[in-house]
Motif scaffolding. Structure first.
Motif, PDB file in Angstrom:
ATOM      1  N   GLU A 130      -1.876  -8.417   9.352  1.00  0.00           N
ATOM      2  CA  GLU A 130      -0.653  -8.460   8.554  1.00  0.00           C
ATOM      3  C   GLU A 130      -0.964  -8.390   7.060  1.00  0.00           C
ATOM      4  OE1 GLU A 130       2.118 -11.158  11.540  1.00  0.00           O
ATOM      5  OE2 GLU A 130       0.634 -12.135  10.255  1.00  0.00           O
ATOM      6  N   CYS A 131      -1.965  -9.132   6.614  1.00  0.00           N
ATOM      7  CA  CYS A 131      -2.303  -9.115   5.190  1.00  0.00           C
ATOM      8  C   CYS A 131      -2.888  -7.774   4.769  1.00  0.00           C
ATOM      9  CB  CYS A 131      -3.273 -10.248   4.869  1.00  0.00           C
ATOM     10  SG  CYS A 131      -2.511 -11.883   4.920  1.00  0.00           S
ATOM     11  N   PHE A 132      -3.738  -7.192   5.606  1.00  0.00           N
ATOM     12  CA  PHE A 132      -4.289  -5.878   5.289  1.00  0.00           C
ATOM     13  C   PHE A 132      -3.164  -4.847   5.204  1.00  0.00           C
ATOM     14  CE2 PHE A 132      -6.561  -1.959   5.523  1.00  0.00           C
ATOM     15  CZ  PHE A 132      -7.860  -2.208   5.093  1.00  0.00           C
ATOM     16  N   ASP A 133      -2.208  -4.929   6.111  1.00  0.00           N
ATOM     17  CA  ASP A 133      -1.059  -4.032   6.074  1.00  0.00           C
ATOM     18  C   ASP A 133      -0.292  -4.174   4.764  1.00  0.00           C
ATOM     19  OD1 ASP A 133       0.821  -2.375   8.230  1.00  0.00           O
ATOM     20  OD2 ASP A 133       1.980  -3.419   6.682  1.00  0.00           O
ATOM     21  N   ALA A 180      -2.376  -2.475   1.978  1.00  0.00           N
ATOM     22  CA  ALA A 180      -2.352  -1.015   2.087  1.00  0.00           C
ATOM     23  C   ALA A 180      -0.983  -0.451   1.707  1.00  0.00           C
ATOM     24  CB  ALA A 180      -2.731  -0.600   3.510  1.00  0.00           C
ATOM     25  N   SER A 181       0.065  -1.086   2.186  1.00  0.00           N
ATOM     26  CA  SER A 181       1.406  -0.593   1.858  1.00  0.00           C
ATOM     27  C   SER A 181       1.711  -0.752   0.372  1.00  0.00           C
ATOM     28  CB  SER A 181       2.461  -1.313   2.699  1.00  0.00           C
ATOM     29  OG  SER A 181       2.509  -2.699   2.414  1.00  0.00           O
ATOM     30  N   ALA A 182       1.167  -1.808  -0.258  1.00  0.00           N
ATOM     31  CA  ALA A 182       1.378  -2.004  -1.700  1.00  0.00           C
ATOM     32  C   ALA A 182       0.758  -0.878  -2.505  1.00  0.00           C
ATOM     33  CB  ALA A 182       0.794  -3.346  -2.142  1.00  0.00           C
ATOM     34  N   PHE A 183      -0.431  -0.434  -2.111  1.00  0.00           N
ATOM     35  CA  PHE A 183      -1.077   0.653  -2.843  1.00  0.00           C
ATOM     36  C   PHE A 183      -0.221   1.917  -2.794  1.00  0.00           C
ATOM     37  CE2 PHE A 183      -5.412  -1.405  -1.761  1.00  0.00           C
ATOM     38  CZ  PHE A 183      -5.316  -2.222  -2.870  1.00  0.00           C
ATOM     39  N   LYS A 184       0.397   2.165  -1.658  1.00  0.00           N
ATOM     40  CA  LYS A 184       1.214   3.361  -1.519  1.00  0.00           C
ATOM     41  C   LYS A 184       2.602   3.202  -2.158  1.00  0.00           C
ATOM     42  CE  LYS A 184      -1.670   6.064   0.431  1.00  0.00           C
ATOM     43  NZ  LYS A 184      -2.085   7.316  -0.226  1.00  0.00           N
ATOM     44  N   LYS A 185       3.121   1.979  -2.161  1.00  0.00           N
ATOM     45  CA  LYS A 185       4.468   1.740  -2.684  1.00  0.00           C
ATOM     46  C   LYS A 185       4.483   1.592  -4.200  1.00  0.00           C
ATOM     47  CE  LYS A 185       8.336  -1.528  -2.251  1.00  0.00           C
ATOM     48  NZ  LYS A 185       8.834  -2.728  -1.517  1.00  0.00           N
ATOM     49  N   TYR A 186       3.492   0.885  -4.753  1.00  0.00           N
ATOM     50  CA  TYR A 186       3.531   0.519  -6.165  1.00  0.00           C
ATOM     51  C   TYR A 186       2.598   1.347  -7.050  1.00  0.00           C
ATOM     52  CZ  TYR A 186       6.075  -3.619  -4.551  1.00  0.00           C
ATOM     53  OH  TYR A 186       6.992  -4.471  -3.986  1.00  0.00           O
ATOM     54  N   PHE A 187       1.644   2.058  -6.472  1.00  0.00           N
ATOM     55  CA  PHE A 187       0.726   2.895  -7.254  1.00  0.00           C
ATOM     56  C   PHE A 187       0.877   4.336  -6.762  1.00  0.00           C
ATOM     57  CE2 PHE A 187      -1.120  -1.373  -7.194  1.00  0.00           C
ATOM     58  CZ  PHE A 187      -1.389  -1.583  -8.544  1.00  0.00           C
ATOM     59  N   LEU A 188       1.998   4.934  -7.121  1.00  0.00           N
ATOM     60  CA  LEU A 188       2.418   6.185  -6.500  1.00  0.00           C
ATOM     61  C   LEU A 188       1.472   7.356  -6.776  1.00  0.00           C
ATOM     62  CD1 LEU A 188       6.277   6.000  -7.121  1.00  0.00           C
ATOM     63  CD2 LEU A 188       5.014   5.455  -5.036  1.00  0.00           C
ATOM     64  N   LYS A 189       0.819   7.370  -7.932  1.00  0.00           N
ATOM     65  CA  LYS A 189      -0.036   8.523  -8.257  1.00  0.00           C
ATOM     66  C   LYS A 189      -1.509   8.287  -7.921  1.00  0.00           C
ATOM     67  CE  LYS A 189      -1.136   7.448 -13.119  1.00  0.00           C
ATOM     68  NZ  LYS A 189      -1.165   8.002 -14.494  1.00  0.00           N
ATOM     69  N   ALA A 190      -1.823   7.129  -7.369  1.00  0.00           N
ATOM     70  CA  ALA A 190      -3.224   6.776  -7.143  1.00  0.00           C
ATOM     71  C   ALA A 190      -3.735   7.288  -5.802  1.00  0.00           C
ATOM     72  CB  ALA A 190      -3.405   5.259  -7.202  1.00  0.00           C
ATOM     73  N   GLU A 240      -5.275   4.687   8.286  1.00  0.00           N
ATOM     74  CA  GLU A 240      -4.719   5.927   8.833  1.00  0.00           C
ATOM     75  C   GLU A 240      -3.192   5.900   8.785  1.00  0.00           C
ATOM     76  OE1 GLU A 240      -5.032   8.687  12.887  1.00  0.00           O
ATOM     77  OE2 GLU A 240      -5.856   6.645  12.856  1.00  0.00           O
ATOM     78  N   LYS A 241      -2.619   4.754   9.093  1.00  0.00           N
ATOM     79  CA  LYS A 241      -1.156   4.595   9.056  1.00  0.00           C
ATOM     80  C   LYS A 241      -0.592   4.956   7.687  1.00  0.00           C
ATOM     81  CE  LYS A 241       2.299   0.853   9.299  1.00  0.00           C
ATOM     82  NZ  LYS A 241       2.515  -0.595   9.606  1.00  0.00           N
ATOM     83  N   TYR A 242      -1.319   4.575   6.629  1.00  0.00           N
ATOM     84  CA  TYR A 242      -0.812   4.787   5.272  1.00  0.00           C
ATOM     85  C   TYR A 242      -1.464   5.972   4.549  1.00  0.00           C
ATOM     86  CZ  TYR A 242       1.646   0.377   5.728  1.00  0.00           C
ATOM     87  OH  TYR A 242       2.496  -0.612   6.143  1.00  0.00           O
ATOM     88  N   GLY A 243      -2.270   6.739   5.242  1.00  0.00           N
ATOM     89  CA  GLY A 243      -2.895   7.904   4.614  1.00  0.00           C
ATOM     90  C   GLY A 243      -3.947   7.539   3.585  1.00  0.00           C
ATOM     91  N   ILE A 244      -4.663   6.448   3.829  1.00  0.00           N
ATOM     92  CA  ILE A 244      -5.709   5.977   2.912  1.00  0.00           C
ATOM     93  C   ILE A 244      -7.064   6.494   3.388  1.00  0.00           C
ATOM     94  CG2 ILE A 244      -6.968   3.883   2.219  1.00  0.00           C
ATOM     95  CD1 ILE A 244      -4.238   2.464   2.132  1.00  0.00           C
ATOM     96  N   SER A 245      -7.847   7.023   2.459  1.00  0.00           N
ATOM     97  CA  SER A 245      -9.177   7.535   2.780  1.00  0.00           C
ATOM     98  C   SER A 245     -10.121   6.384   3.120  1.00  0.00           C
ATOM     99  CB  SER A 245      -9.740   8.319   1.592  1.00  0.00           C
ATOM    100  OG  SER A 245      -8.908   9.402   1.252  1.00  0.00           O
ATOM    101  N   VAL A 246     -11.119   6.674   3.939  1.00  0.00           N
ATOM    102  CA  VAL A 246     -12.102   5.665   4.339  1.00  0.00           C
ATOM    103  C   VAL A 246     -13.509   6.182   4.076  1.00  0.00           C
ATOM    104  CG1 VAL A 246     -13.042   4.284   6.230  1.00  0.00           C
ATOM    105  CG2 VAL A 246     -10.573   4.733   6.126  1.00  0.00           C
ATOM    106  N   ALA A 247     -14.279   5.426   3.314  1.00  0.00           N
ATOM    107  CA  ALA A 247     -15.712   5.656   3.184  1.00  0.00           C
ATOM    108  C   ALA A 247     -16.377   4.725   4.194  1.00  0.00           C
ATOM    109  CB  ALA A 247     -16.187   5.368   1.764  1.00  0.00           C
ATOM    110  N   ASP A 248     -16.764   5.271   5.336  1.00  0.00           N
ATOM    111  CA  ASP A 248     -17.211   4.449   6.458  1.00  0.00           C
ATOM    112  C   ASP A 248     -18.726   4.274   6.392  1.00  0.00           C
ATOM    113  OD1 ASP A 248     -17.636   3.156   8.847  1.00  0.00           O
ATOM    114  OD2 ASP A 248     -16.198   4.377   9.969  1.00  0.00           O
TER     115      ASP A 248
END
Length: 232
Positions: free
Chosen positions: A120-123, A126-136, A166-174
């Motif tokens: 829940e916290c990770f979600d 992740a959602s905050a990065f997409k919602k509040y940092f739109l150009k990042a 993956e849900k939020y379209g965030i890249s992963v350096a694995d």
């Protein structure tokens, strides 16, 4: 070599992001030196994605950045190394894994509570990065295979983090999957991690300069270049 002078980089996470085994010269500093980013660090050693009494909370790192009205062209973060730690006297991880959050928009960062689990916290992060940092562009750094954590929990928390990204379209350096860094191996442990506790050997967890340069940064830089190529 590409230059991103004038671009803002925010980093969030724990000691691996901070560079705690490397004189606090971490992933953000390496990216700043190579590409010219303006850097703002919110990462803190010992941080957890989920709340753990007496420990830094990644949710608060992100809230602080938002309160500071930060903007970003790139965000790089990590998290779960400490969530899946089993503290002395306990038989379970410091922060429960929980279930994948199915709702499309996820959990708002300002609605996250101390009672929420890792997923829940990770979600919410992740959602905050997409919602509040739109150009990042956003990159999650999954850490290496660590000799001081149970292998099963490293896989479980790491795969859950990747699924949420993956849900939020965030890249992963694995780093776990592709770097080959495995500190269950004592040779790699001593070559690539720092002796942060004075044990006379690598501590398994905190990369030293060689660990960052040979095992972390090439994979992270690849994702950085991919993100900015897509923006052009």
């Amino acid at each position: 070599m590409k230059s991103f002078v004038g671009k803002k980089l925010l980093v969030f996470g724990d000691s691996i992001m901070n560079g705690s085994g490397n004189g606090d010269f971490g992933i953000g500093e390496y990216l700043k030196d190579k590409f010219g980013f303006e850097l703002a660090k919110y990462c803190v050693g010992g941080a957890r994605v989920g709340f753990c009494e007496g420990k830094n909370w990644l949710v608060e790192q992100v809230r602080k950045a938002l309160t500071n009205n930060e903007t970003a062209d790139l965000i790089v973060f990590n998290g779960f190394t400490n969530d899946c730690c089993i503290s002395d006297g306990s038989d379970c991880c410091d922060v429960p894994l929980g279930e994948f959050v199915q709702t499309k928009d996820g959990i708002d960062i300002f609605a996250a509570t101390e009672q929420m689990n890792f997923s829940e916290c990770f979600d919410s992060i992740a959602s905050a990065f997409k919602k509040y940092f739109l150009k990042a562009g956003v990159i999650f750094v999954r850490p290496h295979r660590m000799g001081r954590r149970g292998e099963a929990v490293q896989i479980a928390y790491g795969e859950r983090a990747k699924n949420i990204c993956e849900k939020y379209g965030i890249s992963v350096a694995d780093i776990y999957e592709y770097s080959g860094l495995d500190t269950f191996d004592s040779v790699q442990r001593d070559k690539y991690t720092a002796d942060t506790y004075g044990w006379g050997r690598g501590d398994c967890t905190h990369p030293n300069a060689l660990g960052y340069k040979e095992k972390y940064m090439s994979l992270i830089e690849k994702e950085v270049l991919k993100i900015f190529a897509e923006k052009e």
